[in-house]
Motif scaffolding. Structure first.
Motif, PDB file in Angstrom:
ATOM      1  N   GLY A  34      57.505 -26.198   1.873  1.00 12.44           N
ATOM      2  CA  GLY A  34      57.020 -26.844   0.666  1.00 12.44           C
ATOM      3  C   GLY A  34      55.555 -27.186   0.870  1.00 12.44           C
ATOM      4  O   GLY A  34      55.029 -27.041   1.981  1.00 12.44           O
ATOM      5  N   CYS A  39      57.226 -31.247  -4.239  1.00 14.68           N
ATOM      6  CA  CYS A  39      58.196 -30.616  -3.330  1.00 14.68           C
ATOM      7  C   CYS A  39      58.955 -31.697  -2.564  1.00 14.68           C
ATOM      8  O   CYS A  39      60.170 -31.622  -2.409  1.00 14.68           O
ATOM      9  CB  CYS A  39      57.494 -29.691  -2.343  1.00 14.68           C
ATOM     10  SG  CYS A  39      56.684 -28.248  -3.073  1.00 14.68           S
ATOM     11  N   CYS A 107      53.967 -25.484  -6.611  1.00 14.43           N
ATOM     12  CA  CYS A 107      54.939 -25.609  -5.518  1.00 14.43           C
ATOM     13  C   CYS A 107      55.311 -24.256  -4.896  1.00 14.43           C
ATOM     14  O   CYS A 107      56.197 -24.196  -4.050  1.00 14.43           O
ATOM     15  CB  CYS A 107      56.203 -26.293  -6.029  1.00 14.43           C
ATOM     16  SG  CYS A 107      55.935 -27.974  -6.620  1.00 14.43           S
ATOM     17  N   TYR A 109      55.163 -22.263  -2.436  1.00 11.52           N
ATOM     18  CA  TYR A 109      54.740 -22.316  -1.035  1.00 11.52           C
ATOM     19  C   TYR A 109      54.694 -20.954  -0.348  1.00 11.52           C
ATOM     20  O   TYR A 109      54.061 -20.810   0.685  1.00 11.52           O
ATOM     21  CB  TYR A 109      55.670 -23.248  -0.247  1.00 11.52           C
ATOM     22  CG  TYR A 109      57.120 -22.854  -0.354  1.00 11.52           C
ATOM     23  CD1 TYR A 109      57.686 -21.934   0.518  1.00 11.52           C
ATOM     24  CD2 TYR A 109      57.926 -23.387  -1.354  1.00 11.52           C
ATOM     25  CE1 TYR A 109      59.002 -21.555   0.402  1.00 11.52           C
ATOM     26  CE2 TYR A 109      59.242 -23.018  -1.464  1.00 11.52           C
ATOM     27  CZ  TYR A 109      59.782 -22.106  -0.590  1.00 11.52           C
ATOM     28  OH  TYR A 109      61.088 -21.742  -0.703  1.00 11.52           O
TER      29      TYR A 109
END
Length: 123
Positions: A34, A39, A107, A109
């Motif tokens: 994250g 997150c 978010c 990632y």
């Protein structure tokens, strides 16, 4: 002499059985991918909504999710699956494409560009 051997055997068996008992307040740590505070909230909520999880704290910098769990009610694999279900990978369980695609844009990632953007914000 037979009684001593019997007592020692019983004692050793009870020690080995107690070592295998599942703990009521086991401390567990897992890595979860994250990049931001959104997150963090999502990961912690997914963990805490799992029956048997008493405490969950995810660190944005280290990606470590620290947990206190009741091993009699839950196992780590189930927690990892619940976290993956909301879009976040662990080392053992990867989020589905649908779950990952459902994350907010900041978010994502898995994108190096997003990771770099978050690193710049921290400086």
């Amino acid at each position: 002499m037979k009684k001593i051997v019997l007592v020692i055997t019983v004692l050793l068996m009870s020690i080995s059985l107690s070592a295998q008992e599942k703990k009521k307040n086991a401390k567990v740590s897992i890595d979860v991918d994250g990049v931001c505070m959104m997150c963090k909230g999502r990961i912690e909520k997914a963990a805490l909504n799992t029956k048997g999880v008493k405490y969950a704290q995810w660190n944005v910098q280290t990606h470590e999710l620290k947990l206190i769990i009741d091993e009699r009610k839950i196992d780590v694999k189930t927690i990892q699956q619940n976290v993956a279900n909301v879009g976040h990978d662990t080392k053992a369980v990867k989020a589905t494409k649908e779950a990952y695609d459902g994350l907010h844009g900041c978010c994502k990632y898995r994108s190096e560009e997003i990771q770099d953007d978050h690193k710049k914000e921290k400086k």
